[in-house]
Write a protein that holds these residues in place. Structure first.
Motif, mmCIF file in Angstrom:
data_model
loop_
_atom_site.group_PDB
_atom_site.id
_atom_site.type_symbol
_atom_site.label_atom_id
_atom_site.label_comp_id
_atom_site.label_asym_id
_atom_site.label_seq_id
_atom_site.Cartn_x
_atom_site.Cartn_y
_atom_site.Cartn_z
ATOM 1 N N VAL A 228 -26.908 1.141 -20.293
ATOM 2 C CA VAL A 228 -26.941 0.106 -21.328
ATOM 3 C C VAL A 228 -27.422 0.714 -22.640
ATOM 4 O O VAL A 228 -26.872 0.439 -23.719
ATOM 5 C CB VAL A 228 -27.835 -1.069 -20.901
ATOM 6 N N GLN A 229 -28.443 1.576 -22.563
ATOM 7 C CA GLN A 229 -28.924 2.242 -23.776
ATOM 8 C C GLN A 229 -27.836 3.116 -24.392
ATOM 9 O O GLN A 229 -27.713 3.192 -25.613
ATOM 10 C CB GLN A 229 -30.162 3.103 -23.460
ATOM 11 N N ILE A 230 -27.078 3.786 -23.563
ATOM 12 C CA ILE A 230 -25.977 4.594 -24.089
ATOM 13 C C ILE A 230 -24.979 3.703 -24.833
ATOM 14 O O ILE A 230 -24.483 4.058 -25.912
ATOM 15 C CB ILE A 230 -25.290 5.368 -22.949
ATOM 16 N N ALA A 231 -24.707 2.524 -24.270
ATOM 17 C CA ALA A 231 -23.822 1.571 -24.952
ATOM 18 C C ALA A 231 -24.380 1.185 -26.312
ATOM 19 O O ALA A 231 -23.649 1.098 -27.304
ATOM 20 C CB ALA A 231 -23.612 0.330 -24.077
ATOM 21 N N HIS A 232 -25.692 0.947 -26.386
ATOM 22 C CA HIS A 232 -26.319 0.630 -27.679
ATOM 23 C C HIS A 232 -26.040 1.727 -28.709
ATOM 24 O O HIS A 232 -25.660 1.454 -29.856
ATOM 25 C CB HIS A 232 -27.839 0.534 -27.528
ATOM 26 N N LEU A 233 -26.276 2.967 -28.283
ATOM 27 C CA LEU A 233 -26.283 4.065 -29.247
ATOM 28 C C LEU A 233 -24.882 4.487 -29.680
ATOM 29 O O LEU A 233 -24.726 5.055 -30.766
ATOM 30 C CB LEU A 233 -27.041 5.261 -28.654
ATOM 31 N N LEU A 234 -23.883 4.222 -28.858
ATOM 32 C CA LEU A 234 -22.518 4.586 -29.226
ATOM 33 C C LEU A 234 -21.720 3.419 -29.798
ATOM 34 O O LEU A 234 -20.621 3.611 -30.327
ATOM 35 C CB LEU A 234 -21.791 5.173 -28.014
ATOM 36 N N LEU A 235 -22.275 2.208 -29.724
ATOM 37 C CA LEU A 235 -21.539 1.014 -30.156
ATOM 38 C C LEU A 235 -21.061 1.079 -31.602
ATOM 39 O O LEU A 235 -19.906 0.707 -31.883
ATOM 40 C CB LEU A 235 -22.407 -0.234 -29.930
ATOM 41 N N PRO A 236 -21.861 1.522 -32.581
ATOM 42 C CA PRO A 236 -21.357 1.541 -33.963
ATOM 43 C C PRO A 236 -20.070 2.354 -34.124
ATOM 44 O O PRO A 236 -19.168 1.958 -34.876
ATOM 45 C CB PRO A 236 -22.502 2.167 -34.759
ATOM 46 N N GLN A 237 -19.949 3.481 -33.414
ATOM 47 C CA GLN A 237 -18.741 4.295 -33.541
ATOM 48 C C GLN A 237 -17.549 3.640 -32.843
ATOM 49 O O GLN A 237 -16.410 3.809 -33.278
ATOM 50 C CB GLN A 237 -18.991 5.680 -32.948
ATOM 51 N N LEU A 238 -17.812 2.894 -31.793
ATOM 52 C CA LEU A 238 -16.724 2.195 -31.118
ATOM 53 C C LEU A 238 -16.178 1.065 -31.986
ATOM 54 O O LEU A 238 -14.995 0.749 -31.939
ATOM 55 C CB LEU A 238 -17.207 1.655 -29.770
ATOM 56 N N VAL A 239 -17.041 0.472 -32.795
ATOM 57 C CA VAL A 239 -16.615 -0.618 -33.684
ATOM 58 C C VAL A 239 -15.984 -0.083 -34.958
ATOM 59 O O VAL A 239 -14.929 -0.562 -35.397
ATOM 60 C CB VAL A 239 -17.814 -1.530 -34.027
ATOM 61 N N HIS A 240 -16.585 0.927 -35.577
ATOM 62 C CA HIS A 240 -16.187 1.369 -36.916
ATOM 63 C C HIS A 240 -15.434 2.699 -36.918
ATOM 64 O O HIS A 240 -15.092 3.200 -37.989
ATOM 65 C CB HIS A 240 -17.420 1.489 -37.816
ATOM 66 N N GLY A 241 -15.173 3.261 -35.762
ATOM 67 C CA GLY A 241 -14.510 4.548 -35.699
ATOM 68 C C GLY A 241 -15.514 5.685 -35.682
ATOM 69 O O GLY A 241 -16.699 5.530 -35.983
ATOM 70 N N ARG A 242 -15.026 6.843 -35.342
ATOM 71 C CA ARG A 242 -15.882 8.029 -35.209
ATOM 72 C C ARG A 242 -16.560 8.355 -36.538
ATOM 73 O O ARG A 242 -15.889 8.472 -37.568
ATOM 74 C CB ARG A 242 -15.018 9.198 -34.737
ATOM 75 N N VAL B 32 -23.315 12.009 -22.744
ATOM 76 C CA VAL B 32 -22.108 11.228 -22.444
ATOM 77 C C VAL B 32 -21.127 11.291 -23.604
ATOM 78 O O VAL B 32 -19.908 11.394 -23.403
ATOM 79 C CB VAL B 32 -22.488 9.770 -22.113
ATOM 80 N N ALA B 33 -21.631 11.255 -24.842
ATOM 81 C CA ALA B 33 -20.745 11.318 -26.009
ATOM 82 C C ALA B 33 -19.966 12.620 -26.064
ATOM 83 O O ALA B 33 -18.889 12.682 -26.673
ATOM 84 C CB ALA B 33 -21.557 11.143 -27.293
ATOM 85 N N GLY B 34 -20.487 13.653 -25.425
ATOM 86 C CA GLY B 34 -19.793 14.932 -25.427
ATOM 87 C C GLY B 34 -18.596 14.992 -24.497
ATOM 88 O O GLY B 34 -17.856 15.982 -24.520
ATOM 89 N N LYS B 35 -18.416 13.950 -23.680
ATOM 90 C CA LYS B 35 -17.254 13.936 -22.785
ATOM 91 C C LYS B 35 -15.977 13.778 -23.605
ATOM 92 O O LYS B 35 -15.897 12.966 -24.527
ATOM 93 C CB LYS B 35 -17.354 12.779 -21.788
ATOM 94 N N ALA B 36 -14.962 14.511 -23.251
ATOM 95 C CA ALA B 36 -13.729 14.571 -24.049
ATOM 96 C C ALA B 36 -13.027 13.224 -24.144
ATOM 97 O O ALA B 36 -12.333 12.946 -25.128
ATOM 98 C CB ALA B 36 -12.781 15.614 -23.457
ATOM 99 N N GLU B 37 -13.194 12.355 -23.157
ATOM 100 C CA GLU B 37 -12.434 11.105 -23.162
ATOM 101 C C GLU B 37 -12.970 10.067 -24.145
ATOM 102 O O GLU B 37 -12.322 9.049 -24.382
ATOM 103 C CB GLU B 37 -12.414 10.506 -21.761
ATOM 104 N N PHE B 38 -14.138 10.294 -24.723
ATOM 105 C CA PHE B 38 -14.714 9.332 -25.651
ATOM 106 C C PHE B 38 -14.553 9.829 -27.087
ATOM 107 O O PHE B 38 -14.966 10.946 -27.417
ATOM 108 C CB PHE B 38 -16.189 9.092 -25.335
ATOM 109 N N ASP B 39 -13.971 8.989 -27.923
ATOM 110 C CA ASP B 39 -13.706 9.362 -29.312
ATOM 111 C C ASP B 39 -14.917 9.024 -30.175
ATOM 112 O O ASP B 39 -14.874 8.176 -31.062
ATOM 113 C CB ASP B 39 -12.456 8.636 -29.820
#
Length: 392
Positions: free
Chosen positions: A197-211, A232-239
């Motif tokens: 859930v914390q990972i979702a918090h921290l990556l959410l802005p990029q998922l909404v507004h782009g990388r 987790v952000a370093g995984k290739a499948e996540f933009d």
């Protein structure tokens, strides 16, 4: 849950759940693998906030990448949250007011998660009690004055339609052994799942507004969350890019070393405290760096580095560097007494809280005011993995 940031040979402990002892911040950098901020980096912050100038924010990761993006006028974001386990205190306030300042200087999107689920997993509180704390915390967040066009407040249980699918997606890439190596063995399954859930918090802005370059300005005890999100952000499948971290020292408790808390027995100054209460708490509880007698203080002077009233001013409540230097100089010379320093600090704290409380009291219906800060339907759709929400 404990974390890997403790060490048998050290006389201090720093975890997301516990901060104890006299902290060696250089050693903490070594433990966490963070880099101390350089003078050059500090100068690159637009109109550096006193917390940056004075190295209260003292370390980080990938700070240069965030600063370069901000200097170029690119999209940037900040993520800094709170767990609603009690009233908000001045240790919370300094982080949110710093985030507001950085938003004003860079135009950053600010995302503020309220982790009500985590507090239920880890505290002896009912969901109803946590919900009441969350509503009071939300009033304080709105009183800070963030730009509603560029600020999103996310409450885990209220925004589960977004948070949960993302946590599921990221959870597949976080092993139980990695989680336990970072936090220790969980007390329950909820604690075991919460890091996703914390990972979702921290990556959410990029998922909404782009990388883009995203910065997480937090107290150093919360750094394990950022480390896992970066993995987790370093995984290739996540933009997404790895979020940068900006780590702060801990505002001391009034009675000495340690992190100010709203959920233990250490005295804390709450954002709803009135002027008289602030003065009483500082006068009665603030640890003094002065001498045991007036004559000894006049002769030998006091130690501002040990004085909590001075430290509160240095961390956040005195904006003017020249004034802060004068107070330290006069205190060391014995010309400024401990009582006078306490009175000055109490006045500065009370002035900020008076203004904060006045804005807080002007907030009408909380749900109506909060609407401006919620994720829009379009933002929710952009954040979700492909195919999620098609049955709604």
């Amino acid at each position: 849950m404990p974390t890997d940031s403790t060490d048998q040979q050290s006389d201090f402990t720093v975890t997301p759940d516990s901060v104890e002892g006299d902290i060696d911040y250089r050693e903490l950098c070594d433990r966490f693998g963070a880099d101390e901020l350089t003078d050059e980096q500090i100068d690159r912050f637009p109109d550096p906030h006193p917390m940056v100038r004075r190295k209260v924010f003292y370390a980080g990761r990938d700070v240069d990448r965030f600063l370069t993006a901000a200097e170029s006028g690119e999209t940037v974001s900040l993520v800094t949250g709170v767990g609603p386990s009690g009233p908000m205190h001045i240790g919370h306030a300094m982080h949110f007011y710093h985030a507001k300042h950085l938003q004003e200087q860079t135009g950053a999107h600010v995302y503020i998660p309220l982790s009500d689920d985590e507090k239920y997993f880890g505290k002896d509180l009912s969901l109803a009690e946590i919900g009441e704390y969350a509503r009071e915390n939300l009033r304080d967040l709105l009183a800070v004055g963030f730009d509603p066009e560029r600020t999103r407040i996310v409450v885990d249980t209220a925004d589960a339609d977004v948070v949960y699918p993302l946590a599921v997606q990221f959870g597949k890439h976080l092993t139980q052994s990695t989680m336990e190596a970072t936090y220790g063995r969980p007390d329950n399954v909820g604690q075991s799942f919460y890091p996703t859930v914390q990972i979702a918090h921290l990556l959410l802005p990029q998922l909404v507004h782009g990388r883009h370059a995203s910065l997480v300005p937090i107290a150093a005890d919360q750094d394990p969350h950022v480390r896992l999100a970066r993995d987790v952000a370093g995984k290739a499948e996540f933009d997404v890019d790895k979020p940068a971290a900006l780590l702060s020292k801990f505002l001391p408790t009034l009675d000495g070393p340690g992190k100010m808390s709203s959920s233990d027995d250490a005295p804390a100054i709450y954002l709803t405290d009135d002027r008289e209460t602030v003065a009483e708490k500082v006068r009665t509880h603030a640890y003094s760096g002065g001498r045991s007698s007036l004559d000894a203080h006049r002769e030998h002077g006091g130690d501002p580095d040990e004085d909590v009233a001075y430290q509160l001013l240095a961390f956040f409540f005195e904006e003017d560097d020249a004034t802060l230097d004068r107070l330290a100089r006069d205190y060391r010379a014995g010309d400024l007494l401990s009582g006078d320093l306490k009175s000055y600090a109490a006045e500065k704290i009370a002035a900020l809280l008076d203004a904060h409380r006045e804005r807080r009291e002007r907030i009408g219906d909380l749900d109506a005011e909060l609407t401006k800060y919620r994720l829009t339907d379009d933002e929710r759709e952009r954040a979700l993995p492909a195919g999620v929400g098609q049955f709604g």
